[in-house]
Write a protein that holds these residues in place. Structure first.
Motif, PDB file in Angstrom:
ATOM      1  N   TYR A  37      26.111 -11.092 -24.067  1.00 47.18           N
ATOM      2  CA  TYR A  37      26.337 -10.989 -23.000  1.00 47.18           C
ATOM      3  C   TYR A  37      27.909 -10.804 -22.582  1.00 47.18           C
ATOM      4  O   TYR A  37      28.852 -10.850 -23.681  1.00 47.18           O
ATOM      5  CB  TYR A  37      25.940 -12.454 -22.086  1.00 47.18           C
ATOM      6  N   ILE A  38      28.271 -10.740 -21.095  1.00 44.70           N
ATOM      7  CA  ILE A  38      29.815 -10.421 -21.024  1.00 44.70           C
ATOM      8  C   ILE A  38      30.240 -11.263 -19.769  1.00 44.70           C
ATOM      9  O   ILE A  38      29.206 -11.354 -18.599  1.00 44.70           O
ATOM     10  CB  ILE A  38      30.327  -8.918 -20.953  1.00 44.70           C
ATOM     11  N   ILE A  39      31.167 -11.803 -19.479  1.00 43.10           N
ATOM     12  CA  ILE A  39      31.589 -12.508 -18.410  1.00 43.10           C
ATOM     13  C   ILE A  39      32.821 -11.523 -17.478  1.00 43.10           C
ATOM     14  O   ILE A  39      33.649 -11.059 -17.973  1.00 43.10           O
ATOM     15  CB  ILE A  39      32.126 -13.966 -18.664  1.00 43.10           C
ATOM     16  N   CYS A  79      36.941 -24.348 -15.977  1.00 38.66           N
ATOM     17  CA  CYS A  79      36.899 -23.075 -15.641  1.00 38.66           C
ATOM     18  C   CYS A  79      35.625 -22.924 -14.801  1.00 38.66           C
ATOM     19  O   CYS A  79      34.631 -23.169 -15.228  1.00 38.66           O
ATOM     20  CB  CYS A  79      36.564 -22.228 -17.008  1.00 38.66           C
ATOM     21  N   GLU A  80      36.052 -22.469 -13.492  1.00 39.88           N
ATOM     22  CA  GLU A  80      35.045 -22.411 -12.383  1.00 39.88           C
ATOM     23  C   GLU A  80      33.937 -21.231 -12.789  1.00 39.88           C
ATOM     24  O   GLU A  80      34.440 -20.351 -13.501  1.00 39.88           O
ATOM     25  CB  GLU A  80      35.696 -22.264 -11.017  1.00 39.88           C
ATOM     26  N   PRO A  81      32.971 -21.126 -12.159  1.00 38.73           N
ATOM     27  CA  PRO A  81      32.010 -20.244 -12.430  1.00 38.73           C
ATOM     28  C   PRO A  81      32.331 -18.680 -12.223  1.00 38.73           C
ATOM     29  O   PRO A  81      32.890 -18.315 -11.176  1.00 38.73           O
ATOM     30  CB  PRO A  81      30.796 -20.602 -11.545  1.00 38.73           C
ATOM     31  N   GLY A  82      31.844 -18.012 -13.277  1.00 43.91           N
ATOM     32  CA  GLY A  82      32.111 -16.378 -13.103  1.00 43.91           C
ATOM     33  C   GLY A  82      30.858 -15.780 -13.353  1.00 43.91           C
ATOM     34  O   GLY A  82      30.076 -16.442 -14.242  1.00 43.91           O
ATOM     35  N   THR A 123      25.541 -16.974 -13.594  1.00 49.95           N
ATOM     36  CA  THR A 123      27.151 -17.600 -13.717  1.00 49.95           C
ATOM     37  C   THR A 123      27.313 -18.304 -14.521  1.00 49.95           C
ATOM     38  O   THR A 123      26.347 -18.936 -15.238  1.00 49.95           O
ATOM     39  CB  THR A 123      27.534 -18.125 -12.244  1.00 49.95           C
ATOM     40  N   LEU A 124      28.440 -18.444 -15.464  1.00 46.66           N
ATOM     41  CA  LEU A 124      29.009 -19.259 -16.293  1.00 46.66           C
ATOM     42  C   LEU A 124      30.240 -20.190 -15.967  1.00 46.66           C
ATOM     43  O   LEU A 124      31.001 -19.612 -15.422  1.00 46.66           O
ATOM     44  CB  LEU A 124      29.042 -18.631 -17.471  1.00 46.66           C
ATOM     45  N   ALA A 125      29.983 -21.438 -16.068  1.00 45.51           N
ATOM     46  CA  ALA A 125      31.298 -22.339 -15.851  1.00 45.51           C
ATOM     47  C   ALA A 125      31.410 -23.306 -17.024  1.00 45.51           C
ATOM     48  O   ALA A 125      30.338 -23.725 -17.653  1.00 45.51           O
ATOM     49  CB  ALA A 125      31.208 -23.125 -14.652  1.00 45.51           C
ATOM     50  N   ALA A 126      32.502 -23.559 -17.356  1.00 45.20           N
ATOM     51  CA  ALA A 126      32.921 -24.634 -18.530  1.00 45.20           C
ATOM     52  C   ALA A 126      33.895 -25.476 -18.126  1.00 45.20           C
ATOM     53  O   ALA A 126      34.714 -25.567 -17.403  1.00 45.20           O
ATOM     54  CB  ALA A 126      33.758 -23.607 -19.782  1.00 45.20           C
ATOM     55  N   ARG A 127      33.373 -26.719 -18.277  1.00 42.25           N
ATOM     56  CA  ARG A 127      34.036 -28.174 -17.841  1.00 42.25           C
ATOM     57  C   ARG A 127      34.114 -29.081 -18.869  1.00 42.25           C
ATOM     58  O   ARG A 127      33.270 -29.245 -19.615  1.00 42.25           O
ATOM     59  CB  ARG A 127      33.063 -28.687 -16.529  1.00 42.25           C
ATOM     60  N   GLN A 136      37.026 -13.981 -17.584  1.00 38.98           N
ATOM     61  CA  GLN A 136      36.582 -12.810 -17.436  1.00 38.98           C
ATOM     62  C   GLN A 136      37.006 -11.921 -18.779  1.00 38.98           C
ATOM     63  O   GLN A 136      37.778 -12.193 -19.387  1.00 38.98           O
ATOM     64  CB  GLN A 136      37.277 -11.949 -16.232  1.00 38.98           C
ATOM     65  N   GLY A 137      35.819 -11.016 -19.084  1.00 37.13           N
ATOM     66  CA  GLY A 137      36.226 -10.377 -20.513  1.00 37.13           C
ATOM     67  C   GLY A 137      35.778 -11.015 -21.793  1.00 37.13           C
ATOM     68  O   GLY A 137      35.417 -10.365 -22.712  1.00 37.13           O
ATOM     69  N   GLN A 138      35.404 -12.104 -21.561  1.00 36.81           N
ATOM     70  CA  GLN A 138      34.938 -13.090 -22.607  1.00 36.81           C
ATOM     71  C   GLN A 138      33.376 -12.669 -22.900  1.00 36.81           C
ATOM     72  O   GLN A 138      32.488 -12.517 -22.181  1.00 36.81           O
ATOM     73  CB  GLN A 138      34.686 -14.489 -22.350  1.00 36.81           C
ATOM     74  N   ARG A 139      33.311 -12.410 -24.342  1.00 41.85           N
ATOM     75  CA  ARG A 139      31.784 -11.949 -24.683  1.00 41.85           C
ATOM     76  C   ARG A 139      31.338 -13.010 -25.311  1.00 41.85           C
ATOM     77  O   ARG A 139      31.862 -13.913 -26.078  1.00 41.85           O
ATOM     78  CB  ARG A 139      31.811 -10.617 -25.299  1.00 41.85           C
ATOM     79  N   GLY A 140      29.973 -13.015 -25.601  1.00 44.84           N
ATOM     80  CA  GLY A 140      29.422 -13.972 -26.481  1.00 44.84           C
ATOM     81  C   GLY A 140      27.769 -13.725 -26.692  1.00 44.84           C
ATOM     82  O   GLY A 140      27.401 -12.332 -26.158  1.00 44.84           O
TER      83      GLY A 140
END
Length: 455
Positions: free
Chosen positions: A420-422, A405-408, A384-388, A428-432
């Motif tokens: 990767y992709i979320i 942004c809660e975990p996705g 999962t990925l979260a941004a705070r 959702q849909g963000q890639r990096g």
């Protein structure tokens, strides 16, 4: 495509993503189409329409960049010149960087500056000057020209360059260079002007309900990078200008067609990013189902705006919404529907590969920029990925900052790669991708065009 069908689609998407209000504008081969749904505010509701003003966040950057293209043609700015030609007193955390960075590197986010620096320098005409005087506090993440990493602070610095070469405030310069000649009469940087028209408020949607986000917009020093407010009708006019030859509807030439169209020519590649395959002069460039597109998106205090332009189809769409976390995925869903139903272009996310415990262990942990921490975690065999926003910044801030942004769910896109992709959640849909050092260890994470350094 009928207006009724578009109206139905945006009403369905607004309900799906819990968005109180949405406004959409489309230009397609000489025809303007507008649709709106919902209300400006859950506290004092008014119907949203094509002239309702929304805050645009980083979509503002396209105006700052276009003004500099015009000023360059007037001989007032040289994109290859160091910023110090126009701001001799510029000081950064590293003297060599301060002396070397150019206007062009700020325009395509390759100056090596960190993301934000949310410094409130007041609402006076000296707000940008005071902000730039404090830029020696900003973290530097790379040598100038080394890589692209999205920087709000860099565009605020460009706003100060505009002030230096025009001899007036940034806002007045943009008004004279762009708003007045293009007839953008619902575009403003000031709440006192926006409130004389119908305007939207941002919202934060939680399990407890939907609440208005406060304050309404960022403080004045952030105007060049994210402080503009505008309507769907004005943004369609803006898109038409960029599809044109540099002249206004009345025939006045603001800039040459060559200089305007050069803004959508790639200057730097972006790896593994959903926001674009590369950057032009400000614009994010992306190929969708074989068609070249350019555009920009933005967010600020519960409001979200996206503008996508497809030159070969003489097409543009702008979508504005007023709630988080649903605003961004709602905008994307409407844009994808429009691209497919108007142009036959299908834009789908790639599917991630299966979870691998060893790969997961190599990337879990915290990653930082100046304002935020991204946490990658392994939750029982699921990355999962979260941004705070950093807690100390929330504690110090005198105003409410945007929601975290809660975990996705995060998944790798190939068996042997670091892209990767979320696949769910607010991002959702963000890639990096994960970047590695010379020893092969993961050193950074790229998300939304920004480099987050491993803690």
């Amino acid at each position: 495509m009928s207006h009724n069908e578009l109206q139905q689609v945006i009403a369905e998407r607004a309900a799906e993503y819990a968005v109180p209000g949405i406004s959409v504008g489309i230009w397609h081969r000489g025809r303007e189409v507008y649709a709106a749904h919902g209300v400006t505010s859950v506290e004092h509701p008014l119907p949203v329409d094509a002239d309702t003003i929304f805050t645009l966040g980083s979509t503002t950057k396209s105006f700052t960049a276009t003004a500099l293209v015009i000023l360059a043609e007037q001989g007032k700015v040289d994109f290859d010149a160091p910023v110090r030609r126009y701001l001799p007193g510029l000081a950064l955390a590293d003297e060599a960087t301060a002396a070397a960075i150019t206007i062009g590197q700020l325009l395509n986010h390759t100056a090596g500056l960190d993301t934000w620096m949310l410094l409130d320098t007041g609402d006076g005409d000296d707000a940008l000057e005071r902000y730039v005087e404090a830029l020696d506090r900003l973290t530097l993440i790379a040598r100038p020209g080394e890589r692209a990493s999205y920087s709000q602070a860099g565009y605020n610095l460009l706003g100060r360059v505009i002030e230096a070469v025009t001899g007036t405030t940034y806002e007045k310069a943009i008004g004279e260079l762009l708003f007045a000649p293009l007839g953008l009469d619902r575009s403003t940087y000031f709440a006192a002007e926006a409130m004389t028209h119908r305007f939207s408020l941002g919202h934060n949607v939680t399990d407890e309900g939907t609440a208005v986000s406060r304050p309404w917009k960022l403080h004045r020093a952030q105007n060049p990078g994210g402080g503009l407010s505008s309507s769907s009708r004005d943004l369609v006019r803006w898109a038409r200008f960029h599809l044109g030859d540099g002249r206004t509807e009345s025939g006045e030439r603001l800039v040459s067609a060559e200089a305007l169209h050069a803004m959508r020519e790639q200057t730097v590649e972006l790896r593994g990013s959903s926001i674009g395959d590369g950057l032009g002069i400000c614009w994010f460039l992306r190929e969708v189902d074989g068609a070249a597109t350019f555009g920009h998106g933005g967010s600020a205090y519960g409001q979200f705006a996206d503008l996508i332009i497809v030159p070969e189809h003489d097409f543009a769409i702008t979508v504005s919404t007023n709630a988080e976390p649903g605003g961004t995925p709602c905008n994307l869903a409407v844009i994808r529907w429009a691209l497919e139903h108007y142009l036959g272009l299908v834009d789908r996310d790639p599917e991630p590969v299966a979870y691998d415990a060893a790969r997961a262990a190599a990337v879990t942990g915290d990653y930082d920029v100046d304002m935020m921490t991204v946490t990658v975690a392994d939750e029982n065999g699921r990355l999962t990925l979260a941004a705070r926003i950093k807690p100390e910044l929330r504690a110090e801030s005198e105003v409410e900052l945007p929601a975290d942004c809660e975990p996705g769910h995060l998944g790798f896109l190939a068996e042997d790669g670091d892209d990767y992709i979320i696949t769910e959640g607010p991002l959702q849909g963000q890639r990096g991708y994960f970047a590695r050092g010379a020893d092969g260890a993961v050193t950074a994470l790229d998300l939304a065009g920004r480099q987050f350094r491993r803690v």
